[in-house]
Design an enzyme around this catalytic site. Sequence first.
Site, PDB file in Angstrom:
ATOM      1  N   GLU A  57     -15.449  12.257 -40.782  1.00 29.06           N
ATOM      2  CA  GLU A  57     -15.282  10.833 -41.133  1.00 29.06           C
ATOM      3  C   GLU A  57     -15.765  10.568 -42.565  1.00 29.06           C
ATOM      4  O   GLU A  57     -15.200   9.740 -43.273  1.00 29.06           O
ATOM      5  CB  GLU A  57     -16.041   9.931 -40.149  1.00 29.06           C
TER       6      GLU A  57
ATOM      7  N   GLU B  90     -15.734  12.943 -25.248  1.00 30.91           N
ATOM      8  CA  GLU B  90     -14.566  12.047 -25.142  1.00 30.91           C
ATOM      9  C   GLU B  90     -14.062  11.905 -23.696  1.00 30.91           C
ATOM     10  O   GLU B  90     -13.625  10.825 -23.289  1.00 30.91           O
ATOM     11  CB  GLU B  90     -13.455  12.595 -26.048  1.00 30.91           C
TER      12      GLU B  90
ATOM     13  N   LYS C 205     -16.513  -2.371 -33.462  1.00 33.99           N
ATOM     14  CA  LYS C 205     -15.519  -2.029 -32.446  1.00 33.99           C
ATOM     15  C   LYS C 205     -16.153  -1.352 -31.236  1.00 33.99           C
ATOM     16  O   LYS C 205     -17.059  -0.535 -31.380  1.00 33.99           O
ATOM     17  CB  LYS C 205     -14.487  -1.079 -33.041  1.00 33.99           C
TER      18      LYS C 205
ATOM     19  N   HIS D  64      -6.329   8.620 -39.387  1.00 33.61           N
ATOM     20  CA  HIS D  64      -6.181   8.110 -38.020  1.00 33.61           C
ATOM     21  C   HIS D  64      -4.718   7.770 -37.732  1.00 33.61           C
ATOM     22  O   HIS D  64      -4.423   6.859 -36.959  1.00 33.61           O
ATOM     23  CB  HIS D  64      -7.059   6.873 -37.818  1.00 33.61           C
TER      24      HIS D  64
ATOM     25  N   THR E  33     -27.075   8.494 -32.360  1.00 38.32           N
ATOM     26  CA  THR E  33     -27.822   9.759 -32.468  1.00 38.32           C
ATOM     27  C   THR E  33     -27.000  10.915 -33.015  1.00 38.32           C
ATOM     28  O   THR E  33     -27.495  12.033 -33.087  1.00 38.32           O
ATOM     29  CB  THR E  33     -28.375  10.157 -31.080  1.00 38.32           C
TER      30      THR E  33
HETATM   31  N1  LIG Z   1     -16.574   2.104 -32.904  1.00 34.33           N
HETATM   32  C1  LIG Z   1     -16.125   2.677 -33.977  1.00 34.33           C
HETATM   33  O1  LIG Z   1     -15.872   2.044 -34.990  1.00 34.33           O
HETATM   34  C2  LIG Z   1     -15.924   4.169 -34.018  1.00 34.33           C
HETATM   35  C3  LIG Z   1     -15.766   4.810 -35.261  1.00 34.33           C
HETATM   36  C4  LIG Z   1     -15.628   6.196 -35.284  1.00 34.33           C
HETATM   37  C5  LIG Z   1     -15.634   6.897 -34.099  1.00 34.33           C
HETATM   38  N2  LIG Z   1     -15.786   6.252 -32.907  1.00 34.33           N
HETATM   39  C6  LIG Z   1     -15.805   6.998 -31.637  1.00 34.33           C
HETATM   40  O2  LIG Z   1     -16.906   7.896 -31.645  1.00 34.33           O
HETATM   41  C7  LIG Z   1     -16.607   8.941 -30.716  1.00 34.33           C
HETATM   42  C8  LIG Z   1     -17.111  10.247 -31.254  1.00 34.33           C
HETATM   43  O3  LIG Z   1     -18.500  10.138 -31.491  1.00 34.33           O
HETATM   44  P1  LIG Z   1     -19.500  11.381 -31.302  1.00 34.33           P
HETATM   45  O4  LIG Z   1     -18.995  12.551 -32.023  1.00 34.33           O
HETATM   46  O5  LIG Z   1     -20.844  10.873 -31.618  1.00 34.33           O
HETATM   47  O6  LIG Z   1     -19.292  11.704 -29.741  1.00 34.33           O
HETATM   48  P2  LIG Z   1     -20.312  11.866 -28.534  1.00 34.33           P
HETATM   49  O7  LIG Z   1     -21.039  10.588 -28.306  1.00 34.33           O
HETATM   50  O8  LIG Z   1     -19.530  12.403 -27.400  1.00 34.33           O
HETATM   51  O9  LIG Z   1     -21.364  12.945 -29.047  1.00 34.33           O
HETATM   52  C9  LIG Z   1     -20.924  14.254 -29.302  1.00 34.33           C
HETATM   53  C10 LIG Z   1     -21.802  15.256 -28.551  1.00 34.33           C
HETATM   54  O10 LIG Z   1     -23.116  15.218 -29.119  1.00 34.33           O
HETATM   55  C11 LIG Z   1     -24.118  15.094 -28.100  1.00 34.33           C
HETATM   56  N3  LIG Z   1     -25.243  14.447 -28.757  1.00 34.33           N
HETATM   57  C12 LIG Z   1     -25.374  13.154 -29.108  1.00 34.33           C
HETATM   58  N4  LIG Z   1     -26.486  12.982 -29.849  1.00 34.33           N
HETATM   59  C13 LIG Z   1     -27.081  14.206 -29.954  1.00 34.33           C
HETATM   60  C14 LIG Z   1     -28.262  14.670 -30.586  1.00 34.33           C
HETATM   61  N5  LIG Z   1     -29.025  13.873 -31.330  1.00 34.33           N
HETATM   62  N6  LIG Z   1     -28.597  15.984 -30.437  1.00 34.33           N
HETATM   63  C15 LIG Z   1     -27.800  16.801 -29.717  1.00 34.33           C
HETATM   64  N7  LIG Z   1     -26.651  16.429 -29.125  1.00 34.33           N
HETATM   65  C16 LIG Z   1     -26.304  15.132 -29.255  1.00 34.33           C
HETATM   66  C17 LIG Z   1     -23.410  14.342 -27.012  1.00 34.33           C
HETATM   67  O11 LIG Z   1     -24.016  14.548 -25.748  1.00 34.33           O
HETATM   68  C18 LIG Z   1     -22.001  14.931 -27.069  1.00 34.33           C
HETATM   69  O12 LIG Z   1     -21.973  16.143 -26.358  1.00 34.33           O
HETATM   70  C19 LIG Z   1     -15.115   8.903 -30.471  1.00 34.33           C
HETATM   71  O13 LIG Z   1     -14.876   8.468 -29.154  1.00 34.33           O
HETATM   72  C20 LIG Z   1     -14.602   7.871 -31.460  1.00 34.33           C
HETATM   73  O14 LIG Z   1     -13.510   7.134 -30.971  1.00 34.33           O
HETATM   74  C21 LIG Z   1     -15.929   4.903 -32.861  1.00 34.33           C
HETATM   75 ZN   LIG Z   2     -12.582   7.691 -36.617  1.00 33.98          ZN
END
Ligand SMILES: NC(=O)c1ccc[n+]([C@@H]2O[C@H](COP(=O)([O-])OP(=O)(O)OC[C@H]3O[C@@H](n4cnc5c(N)ncnc54)[C@H](O)[C@@H]3O)[C@@H](O)[C@H]2O)c1
Ligand SMILES: [Zn+2]
Length: 364
Positions: free
Chosen positions: A185, A73, A143, A251, A130
């Site tokens: 989620e 984040e 979004k 949220h 991923t």
């Molecule tokens: N656009 C939308 O509708 C929507 C909906 C829900 C959440 N979000 C956003 O998503 C974000 C959170 O997503 P997240 O949890 O994926 O965060 P992120 O992208 O930061 O990933 C989390 C961690 O996992 C690591 N990572 C990613 N893929 C990996 C893999 N395959 N193997 C090992 N490590 C891996 C990343 O380097 C990071 O350290 C928030 O910013 C939230 O606001 C957006």
């Molecule tokens: Zn969310």
Amino acid sequence: MSITVSRDRHHRYSVVASGEALAPTGPLRRVLQEHTGEQLVVVDEALWPTYGPAIEALLAESAHRILRLPAGEQNKTLDATLRVVEAMDACRIPRRSSPVLAIGGGVLCDLVGFAASIYRRGVPYIRVPTTLLAQVDVSAAIKTGVDHNGFRNRLGTFWPAALTVVDHGFLATQTSEQISQGLGEVFKLALIASEDLFARLARLPADWSPQWFATSADAAALMRQALELMVAELSDDLWEDNLARRVDFGHSFSPLIEMRTGLHHGHAVALDCLLGASIAAGRGLLATETLPHIAAVMRRCALPVRHRAFEDVDELWTALAEVVHHRDGAQHLPVPIDLGKHAFLEDLTRAELAAAVRRLRRAV
Ligand SMILES: NC(=O)c1ccc[n+]([C@@H]2O[C@H](COP(=O)([O-])OP(=O)(O)OC[C@H]3O[C@@H](n4cnc5c(N)ncnc54)[C@H](O)[C@@H]3O)[C@@H](O)[C@H]2O)c1
Ligand SMILES: [Zn+2]
């Protein structure tokens, strides 16, 4: 004089499941072959040591440029967006015929999508999510955004990815904690919209692992159900014309708390849901005896059930005020009625909130 123009625009986007997103025979190779010019690929730098060779092999026949960006984040910033924009300039990407490819979790997908939506007023992009969170939640939505000025997603747009390729194989390299963030989620959706999905979460094997999520048919079925449910929830109002949305469950208090405490989004969402359930119990919408059952399912998902910020009524009330502003002045607070159903509250009081926090302390 007065002139009014009214036009509808048709939008179409696809989410496809593939066990081999990066394979030479997979769906991306076919798409990339049709692209012109230098292909821009933005990838989460944490993925590079493991997936870099496969990404290079996928791109072997195309001129390409790879931009590696850190996720998390704290890296979901306007600066990172501008780095993507500068890479777009360096590649001289065409306006339509060569969508930018984003490979990473929710942070990377959101920020590349944001860059794509503002570059030359909008260029296409493709996502390969991923993380479990990005595969079941981000994938369904249109979004984009980055955090700014201490607020989550303060800058953002609605901009559908042309294509999203979901490959559960990536989950094998996530940590259990990261998987549980994604389950936050799923838990949200289950509690407010699907008793059946909730029951599936309750039946998760006690010893689940990232490998289990990456390979088992049961996990694939759970994630598919969550994604389909999410698409069904969102697709009638992709632009959020209606601000009373049940997918905003979880949220309501979490956005500000996440930014102030560094709690992960998925974990903050789950804690917010539990508080919402307690608020519902205070109104007699949900049996108080259901709270320990909900907490037990959260524990099965390795989700936290307590956090000091979710016991700080001043902090929670401030967080709610911020979200009320975001919802155009209304609370529109989704809460569960039984498992899998919902109501909106518009008149939660601070005293009720304090009582909900106390009720939770006793129940879980
Ligand atoms: N656009 C939308 O509708 C929507 C909906 C829900 C959440 N979000 C956003 O998503 C974000 C959170 O997503 P997240 O949890 O994926 O965060 P992120 O992208 O930061 O990933 C989390 C961690 O996992 C690591 N990572 C990613 N893929 C990996 C893999 N395959 N193997 C090992 N490590 C891996 C990343 O380097 C990071 O350290 C928030 O910013 C939230 O606001 C957006
Ligand atoms: Zn969310």
